[in-house]
Design a protein around this motif. Structure first.
Motif, PDB file in Angstrom:
ATOM      1  N   THR A 119      -1.210  43.007 -34.507  1.00  0.00           N
ATOM      2  CA  THR A 119      -1.661  41.743 -33.923  1.00  0.00           C
ATOM      3  C   THR A 119      -2.764  42.051 -32.902  1.00  0.00           C
ATOM      4  OG1 THR A 119      -0.227  41.630 -31.953  1.00  0.00           O
ATOM      5  CG2 THR A 119       0.760  41.015 -34.072  1.00  0.00           C
ATOM      6  N   THR A 120      -3.316  41.028 -32.314  1.00  0.00           N
ATOM      7  CA  THR A 120      -4.340  41.262 -31.295  1.00  0.00           C
ATOM      8  C   THR A 120      -3.734  41.820 -30.012  1.00  0.00           C
ATOM      9  OG1 THR A 120      -4.128  38.943 -30.607  1.00  0.00           O
ATOM     10  CG2 THR A 120      -5.894  39.487 -32.169  1.00  0.00           C
ATOM     11  N   GLU A 121      -2.395  41.788 -29.904  1.00  0.00           N
ATOM     12  CA  GLU A 121      -1.732  42.269 -28.692  1.00  0.00           C
ATOM     13  C   GLU A 121      -0.951  43.558 -28.878  1.00  0.00           C
ATOM     14  OE1 GLU A 121       0.461  39.216 -26.531  1.00  0.00           O
ATOM     15  OE2 GLU A 121      -0.588  37.688 -27.702  1.00  0.00           O
ATOM     16  N   HIS A 122      -0.335  43.743 -30.068  1.00  0.00           N
ATOM     17  CA  HIS A 122       0.572  44.869 -30.257  1.00  0.00           C
ATOM     18  C   HIS A 122       0.492  45.393 -31.692  1.00  0.00           C
ATOM     19  CE1 HIS A 122       2.536  44.106 -26.408  1.00  0.00           C
ATOM     20  NE2 HIS A 122       2.715  42.832 -26.765  1.00  0.00           N
ATOM     21  N   SER A 123       1.090  46.578 -31.863  1.00  0.00           N
ATOM     22  CA  SER A 123       1.297  47.148 -33.196  1.00  0.00           C
ATOM     23  C   SER A 123       2.790  47.387 -33.379  1.00  0.00           C
ATOM     24  CB  SER A 123       0.535  48.469 -33.345  1.00  0.00           C
ATOM     25  OG  SER A 123      -0.857  48.273 -33.207  1.00  0.00           O
ATOM     26  N   TYR A 124       3.297  47.058 -34.582  1.00  0.00           N
ATOM     27  CA  TYR A 124       4.723  47.172 -34.862  1.00  0.00           C
ATOM     28  C   TYR A 124       4.952  48.009 -36.115  1.00  0.00           C
ATOM     29  CZ  TYR A 124       5.105  43.114 -31.748  1.00  0.00           C
ATOM     30  OH  TYR A 124       5.016  42.253 -30.684  1.00  0.00           O
ATOM     31  N   VAL A 125       6.007  48.811 -36.082  1.00  0.00           N
ATOM     32  CA  VAL A 125       6.464  49.531 -37.267  1.00  0.00           C
ATOM     33  C   VAL A 125       7.963  49.286 -37.406  1.00  0.00           C
ATOM     34  CG1 VAL A 125       6.737  51.746 -38.432  1.00  0.00           C
ATOM     35  CG2 VAL A 125       4.720  51.329 -36.987  1.00  0.00           C
ATOM     36  N   LEU A 126       8.349  48.610 -38.480  1.00  0.00           N
ATOM     37  CA  LEU A 126       9.757  48.379 -38.779  1.00  0.00           C
ATOM     38  C   LEU A 126      10.143  49.308 -39.924  1.00  0.00           C
ATOM     39  CD1 LEU A 126      12.437  46.853 -38.584  1.00  0.00           C
ATOM     40  CD2 LEU A 126      11.437  45.053 -40.016  1.00  0.00           C
ATOM     41  N   ILE A 157       9.589  49.618 -33.842  1.00  0.00           N
ATOM     42  CA  ILE A 157       8.761  50.278 -32.841  1.00  0.00           C
ATOM     43  C   ILE A 157       7.610  49.346 -32.464  1.00  0.00           C
ATOM     44  CG2 ILE A 157       7.391  52.320 -32.297  1.00  0.00           C
ATOM     45  CD1 ILE A 157      10.308  52.930 -32.937  1.00  0.00           C
ATOM     46  N   ARG A 158       7.423  49.122 -31.172  1.00  0.00           N
ATOM     47  CA  ARG A 158       6.286  48.349 -30.679  1.00  0.00           C
ATOM     48  C   ARG A 158       5.420  49.259 -29.807  1.00  0.00           C
ATOM     49  NH1 ARG A 158       8.041  43.726 -26.962  1.00  0.00           N
ATOM     50  NH2 ARG A 158       8.240  45.461 -25.500  1.00  0.00           N
ATOM     51  N   ASP A 159       4.197  49.449 -30.207  1.00  0.00           N
ATOM     52  CA  ASP A 159       3.261  50.288 -29.454  1.00  0.00           C
ATOM     53  C   ASP A 159       3.865  51.651 -29.119  1.00  0.00           C
ATOM     54  OD1 ASP A 159       1.630  48.040 -29.535  1.00  0.00           O
ATOM     55  OD2 ASP A 159       2.197  47.367 -27.534  1.00  0.00           O
ATOM     56  N   GLY A 160       4.595  52.211 -30.112  1.00  0.00           N
ATOM     57  CA  GLY A 160       5.147  53.550 -29.958  1.00  0.00           C
ATOM     58  C   GLY A 160       6.496  53.624 -29.275  1.00  0.00           C
ATOM     59  N   VAL A 161       7.059  52.502 -28.866  1.00  0.00           N
ATOM     60  CA  VAL A 161       8.341  52.478 -28.163  1.00  0.00           C
ATOM     61  C   VAL A 161       9.355  51.679 -28.982  1.00  0.00           C
ATOM     62  CG1 VAL A 161       9.543  51.787 -26.056  1.00  0.00           C
ATOM     63  CG2 VAL A 161       7.191  52.638 -25.931  1.00  0.00           C
TER      64      VAL A 161
END
Length: 303
Positions: free
Chosen positions: A234-241, A249-253
């Motif tokens: 997204t324009t705010e975050h990156s997610y990996v499910l 994971i959101r922004d590596g966390v």
């Protein structure tokens, strides 16, 4: 359990691997479970009409092959069955709205909607501007049902409602759930993996959704042993499910980790259906998945 006494009487139609799992879980949840099977066995019915008349179920699970769903629902309607109904995904191998006539409480079993990581991702994306998504699901078909020849299962036979788009339609369902309707679509796929089956084994899809302008989906019976994940930018975050580690994971966390050992998702699936919480797709929503499958197949199916 917030269910009536009638709903505690369950009928599972189909006694294959899916039907057996549903029967096991419902028994564990304290319901009185009866089974309809084509193969006569002690304690099972061979006729839907006889089963409905005998036990008057409050909850019915349709766990037959996809191509058989319309027939089963037609028989239930003919019996005047007014129970809560859960149909194994996808709803139909071929859409037939007439088969839904007379059912007021029918849902389709997409258990990934019960995964806390997916639900958290959906909450996170609300209000954000999406840029792109990558969805991947691959699992080696010969490993699915140990002890059975995968070529003899419905998965490997398009005529029985098999094929990877139907079997792994979870990904299509949650793409629509997360991103809204599909506005543009290109796809190519078919039978390429040398498995000796009579059904599609792999698809690559490029799509635009209402909320996501760029999305790619790879779905196949070929990846070993299993890969299942979703990446969203997204324009705010990156997610990996990651559905293997069950982490979001959101922004590596890591912001969510689910415990789905054993039949946990199936337990949640039935609890949602019995409680009427609205988490599962109703027939009209599930029909959108079937319509999307048809659009994909019309774009680029190859022999």
């Amino acid at each position: 359990m917030r269910t009536s006494e009638k709903a505690r009487t369950a009928l599972v139609i189909g006694n294959g691997s899916a039907g057996q799992r549903h029967a096991r879980v419902l028994t564990q949840k304290g319901l009185a479970v009866s089974i309809v099977s084509r193969r006569p066995a002690p304690g099972t019915f061979t006729s839907i009409a006889e089963a409905v008349s005998s036990i008057q179920p409050g909850y019915v699970v349709v766990g037959t092959e996809t191509a058989d769903h319309a027939r089963v629902l037609a028989e239930l309607a003919a019996c005047g069955c007014n129970a809560k109904i859960l149909v194994e995904k996808p709803l139909f191998g071929a859409c037939d709205d007439t088969a839904l006539t007379g059912f007021d409480d029918l849902h389709v079993g997409y258990p990934l909607r019960m995964h806390s990581g997916l639900r958290r991702l959906r909450e996170e994306l609300a209000g954000q501007t999406l840029v792109s998504a990558q969805i991947y699901c691959g699992q080696y078909l010969p490993d699915w049902r140990p002890g059975r020849d995968y070529r003899d299962t419905y998965s490997g036979d398009r005529a029985k409602g098999g094929g990877v788009l139907h079997d792994l339609s979870h990904e299509l369902d949650y793409a629509l759930w997360l991103f809204g309707g599909c506005s543009e679509l290109e796809a190519i796929g078919g039978t390429h993996g040398g498995l000796g089956i009579k059904a599609d084994d792999s698809w690559a899809i490029l799509a635009a959704f209402e909320r996501c302008p760029m999305a790619s989906l790879q779905i196949n019976y070929l990846f070993r042993p299993l890969r299942r994940d979703c990446v969203v930018v997204t324009t705010e975050h990156s997610y990996v499910l990651d559905f293997r580690s069950h982490t979001l994971i959101r922004d590596g966390v890591c912001i969510d980790e689910d415990d789905v050992a054993g039949d946990a998702l199936t337990h949640r699936l039935h609890q949602s259906a019995l409680d009427g919480t609205g988490a599962l797709p109703a027939a009209d929503e599930a029909g959108q998945v079937d319509a999307l499958i048809k659009r994909i197949e019309s774009k680029g199916r190859r022999p």
